[in-house]
Design a protein around this motif. Structure first.
Motif, PDB file in Angstrom:
ATOM      1  N   UNK A 119       0.833  -1.206   0.000  1.00  0.00           N
ATOM      2  CA  UNK A 119       0.000   0.000   0.000  1.00  0.00           C
ATOM      3  C   UNK A 119       0.866   1.255   0.000  1.00  0.00           C
ATOM      4  N   UNK A 120       0.525   2.201  -0.859  1.00  0.00           N
ATOM      5  CA  UNK A 120       1.168   3.522  -0.869  1.00  0.00           C
ATOM      6  C   UNK A 120       0.079   4.578  -0.968  1.00  0.00           C
ATOM      7  N   UNK A 121       0.453   5.828  -0.787  1.00  0.00           N
ATOM      8  CA  UNK A 121      -0.523   6.913  -0.866  1.00  0.00           C
ATOM      9  C   UNK A 121      -0.974   7.128  -2.301  1.00  0.00           C
ATOM     10  N   UNK A 122      -2.053   7.906  -2.471  1.00  0.00           N
ATOM     11  CA  UNK A 122      -2.530   8.212  -3.825  1.00  0.00           C
ATOM     12  C   UNK A 122      -1.442   8.937  -4.614  1.00  0.00           C
ATOM     13  N   UNK A 123      -0.779   9.900  -3.983  1.00  0.00           N
ATOM     14  CA  UNK A 123       0.249  10.676  -4.684  1.00  0.00           C
ATOM     15  C   UNK A 123       1.422   9.780  -5.081  1.00  0.00           C
ATOM     16  N   UNK A 124       1.866   8.938  -4.150  1.00  0.00           N
ATOM     17  CA  UNK A 124       2.986   8.046  -4.469  1.00  0.00           C
ATOM     18  C   UNK A 124       2.571   6.945  -5.439  1.00  0.00           C
ATOM     19  N   UNK A 125       1.317   6.495  -5.345  1.00  0.00           N
ATOM     20  CA  UNK A 125       0.828   5.491  -6.284  1.00  0.00           C
ATOM     21  C   UNK A 125       0.869   6.008  -7.709  1.00  0.00           C
ATOM     22  N   UNK A 126       0.418   7.258  -7.911  1.00  0.00           N
ATOM     23  CA  UNK A 126       0.451   7.848  -9.256  1.00  0.00           C
ATOM     24  C   UNK A 126       1.881   8.085  -9.700  1.00  0.00           C
ATOM     25  N   UNK A 127       2.724   8.542  -8.791  1.00  0.00           N
ATOM     26  CA  UNK A 127       4.124   8.822  -9.133  1.00  0.00           C
ATOM     27  C   UNK A 127       4.808   7.540  -9.616  1.00  0.00           C
ATOM     28  N   UNK A 128       4.608   6.450  -8.895  1.00  0.00           N
ATOM     29  CA  UNK A 128       5.201   5.183  -9.302  1.00  0.00           C
ATOM     30  C   UNK A 128       4.610   4.682 -10.620  1.00  0.00           C
ATOM     31  N   UNK A 129       3.285   4.734 -10.714  1.00  0.00           N
ATOM     32  CA  UNK A 129       2.595   4.223 -11.908  1.00  0.00           C
ATOM     33  C   UNK A 129       3.076   4.933 -13.170  1.00  0.00           C
ATOM     34  N   UNK A 130       3.328   6.218 -13.060  1.00  0.00           N
ATOM     35  CA  UNK A 130       3.762   7.001 -14.220  1.00  0.00           C
ATOM     36  C   UNK A 130       5.197   6.673 -14.650  1.00  0.00           C
ATOM     37  N   UNK A 131       5.959   6.011 -13.793  1.00  0.00           N
ATOM     38  CA  UNK A 131       7.378   5.789 -14.078  1.00  0.00           C
ATOM     39  C   UNK A 131       7.763   4.332 -14.312  1.00  0.00           C
ATOM     40  N   UNK A 132       6.975   3.407 -13.857  1.00  0.00           N
ATOM     41  CA  UNK A 132       7.365   2.005 -13.948  1.00  0.00           C
ATOM     42  C   UNK A 132       7.065   1.412 -15.318  1.00  0.00           C
ATOM     43  N   UNK A 133       7.791   0.315 -15.612  1.00  0.00           N
ATOM     44  CA  UNK A 133       7.556  -0.504 -16.794  1.00  0.00           C
ATOM     45  C   UNK A 133       7.275  -1.929 -16.341  1.00  0.00           C
ATOM     46  N   UNK A 134       6.520  -2.662 -17.123  1.00  0.00           N
ATOM     47  CA  UNK A 134       6.424  -4.097 -16.881  1.00  0.00           C
ATOM     48  C   UNK A 134       7.839  -4.673 -16.934  1.00  0.00           C
ATOM     49  N   UNK A 135       8.193  -5.452 -15.942  1.00  0.00           N
ATOM     50  CA  UNK A 135       9.553  -5.988 -15.865  1.00  0.00           C
ATOM     51  C   UNK A 135      10.452  -5.242 -14.891  1.00  0.00           C
ATOM     52  N   UNK A 136       9.980  -4.130 -14.313  1.00  0.00           N
ATOM     53  CA  UNK A 136      10.769  -3.456 -13.282  1.00  0.00           C
ATOM     54  C   UNK A 136      10.760  -4.314 -12.018  1.00  0.00           C
ATOM     55  N   UNK A 137      11.916  -4.539 -11.405  1.00  0.00           N
ATOM     56  CA  UNK A 137      11.977  -5.407 -10.222  1.00  0.00           C
ATOM     57  C   UNK A 137      11.581  -4.693  -8.941  1.00  0.00           C
ATOM     58  N   UNK A 138      10.951  -5.453  -8.045  1.00  0.00           N
ATOM     59  CA  UNK A 138      10.657  -4.982  -6.694  1.00  0.00           C
ATOM     60  C   UNK A 138      11.049  -6.092  -5.725  1.00  0.00           C
ATOM     61  N   UNK A 139      11.861  -5.752  -4.740  1.00  0.00           N
ATOM     62  CA  UNK A 139      12.308  -6.715  -3.738  1.00  0.00           C
ATOM     63  C   UNK A 139      11.708  -6.337  -2.391  1.00  0.00           C
ATOM     64  N   UNK A 140      11.031  -7.301  -1.764  1.00  0.00           N
ATOM     65  CA  UNK A 140      10.448  -7.118  -0.434  1.00  0.00           C
ATOM     66  C   UNK A 140      11.230  -7.983   0.537  1.00  0.00           C
ATOM     67  N   UNK A 141      11.632  -7.404   1.660  1.00  0.00           N
ATOM     68  CA  UNK A 141      12.412  -8.144   2.645  1.00  0.00           C
ATOM     69  C   UNK A 141      11.794  -8.015   4.040  1.00  0.00           C
ATOM     70  N   UNK A 142      11.963  -9.108   4.827  1.00  0.00           N
ATOM     71  CA  UNK A 142      11.638  -9.031   6.244  1.00  0.00           C
ATOM     72  C   UNK A 142      10.247  -9.461   6.637  1.00  0.00           C
TER      73      UNK A 142
END
Length: 421
Positions: free
Chosen positions: A360-383
């Protein structure tokens, strides 16, 4: 956590078409033919034979071409090979159909066979003419005329999750999908027909999921930004021991964009966003709550939807059943984990986990990320308390290189394999 069927993605993959130098299934087309070469059969006394009689000279032996001359019912995936008596290297193959049309193709880099660039036609007669140089320095030739099989009724469905002309993130694996899955005993033959080329060149390897429904191709590290990836799953007519054959060839040529990576730490409840190696933003997040934890591991963005609806009414736990409109959703697992805007949790993002497994991210950060990402961009979650399950998404990067290579059906040279051509 939204639950969605995979059928839509698979249908999209199944209709993929593209052009590639190696595209198409190849049928076996080879027939041993008489080869000519070497010196003339005789020379006259006037040319230097003091005996006054013709002096026999060696004549190059014919190549033994495969498939053999007169062969019938050959798969349309057949490759042409030839054996030079005493050893040597094949240098040229010309394959023509009955109507005189020439089939394009390439020799494998190891010289083991010649692969047609498109599948051969069913129930069609072909003639292969092969030439090469023996260890004796002589030119050897051979021909073979063979006929391909009628179109089989039992097929293996396949998909390629890469589309021609698209640009992907540096973590985009080449993903091949099969329905039904490929049995372990047949995977080496199938893998030998799955070709990947990269420009600039980067080594890579295939890894099969345990049930044979998917195979991933990746390099030891993320792709270099700006890489061109050309793929051909040359599977049309591949015979399998279960009586089924590959249905079609699938091809794509795609680009890799800039380096963009997201790293999420459960301890800090923060996402660090990097572009071309530089930290460009820190985003507060809320991950999955105790009974629905987020998966830890390296995933990639699989699809993006600016607006969608999560419907989890089929969940067994009533507390996890809901229907909710979601903005800026980016899928990262088949099981329904997404990065998405969650205005209802903005007050606790960065402090408490309250989601059903999503990031979960904020509306502002959700749009910011959505506008910049591509399919195939990696995301690593730890812990988190849940480990990413292999195959729950495009999980090619959620293992070490040595673990990845262990899933190949063919031996992989140290550092990774190069292209077949």
């Amino acid at each position: 956590m939204g639950r969605f069927a995979r059928s839509g993605a698979m249908v999209g993959a199944l209709v993929l078409t593209a052009s590639l130098a190696l595209t198409g299934c190849n049928d076996d087309q080879k027939k041993p033919a008489f080869v000519s070469g070497g010196q003339p059969a005789s020379v006259s006394a006037a040319e230097g034979d003091s005996s006054g009689e013709a002096s026999p000279q060696p004549v190059a032996a014919a190549l033994k071409v495969s498939p053999a001359d007169g062969a019938d019912g050959r798969p349309v995936s057949t490759e042409i090979s030839a054996k030079i008596p005493g050893g040597g290297k094949v240098s040229k193959v010309v394959l023509t159909a009955t109507n005189g049309a020439t089939v394009e193709g390439r020799l494998r880099r190891d010289g083991s066979s010649w692969v047609p660039s498109t599948p051969l036609k069913y129930a069609t007669r072909y003639t292969a003419t092969v030439s090469g140089t023996g260890t004796d320095g002589q030119t050897h030739e051979g021909t073979s005329t063979f006929t391909t099989m009628a179109k089989p009724k039992a097929m293996i469905g396949s998909g390629l999750y890469m589309f021609d002309g698209k640009t992907y993130g540096v973590g985009m694996p080449v993903v091949a999908e099969f329905s039904p899955g490929i049995p372990k005993k047949d995977r080496a033959a199938v893998q030998k027909r799955m070709f990947v080329r990269t420009d600039p060149p980067q080594p890579g390897a295939w890894h099969w999921l345990y049930n044979g429904t998917q195979a991933y191709y990746r390099a030891p590290e993320y792709w270099k930004p700006g890489t061109t990836i050309s793929v051909r799953l040359a599977l049309a007519g591949i015979p399998l021991s279960n009586g089924r054959y590959g249905n079609v060839d699938r091809t794509a040529t795609a680009k890799i964009g800039r380096a963009f990576e997201m790293k999420v730490d459960n301890a800090s409840k923060k996402m660090s966003v990097y572009q071309n190696g530089a930290l460009i933003r820190t985003v507060p997040v809320s991950l999955g709550k105790k009974d629905t934890p987020s998966s830890s591991g390296t995933m990639v963005v699989m699809e993006k939807k600016e607006s969608t609806v999560f419907d989890t009414r089929d969940e067994p736990d009533p507390d996890n059943q809901y229907v909710t409109k979601i903005d800026f959703a980016q899928r990262i697992t088949w099981g329904g984990e997404y990065i998405h805007a969650a205005p209802w949790s903005e007050g606790v993002q960065g402090r408490v986990n309250v989601s059903h497994g999503c990031v979960n991210v904020s509306m502002a950060n959700g749009k910011w990320l959505f506008d910049r990402t591509l399919v195939g961009d990696p995301i690593t979650v730890r812990g988190t308390t849940r480990k990413l399950v292999p195959g729950n998404g495009w999980t090619a990067w959620s293992m070490s290189w040595s673990e990845f290579v262990a899933g190949s059906a063919l031996p992989v040279p140290e550092g990774g394999a190069g292209p077949a051509f």
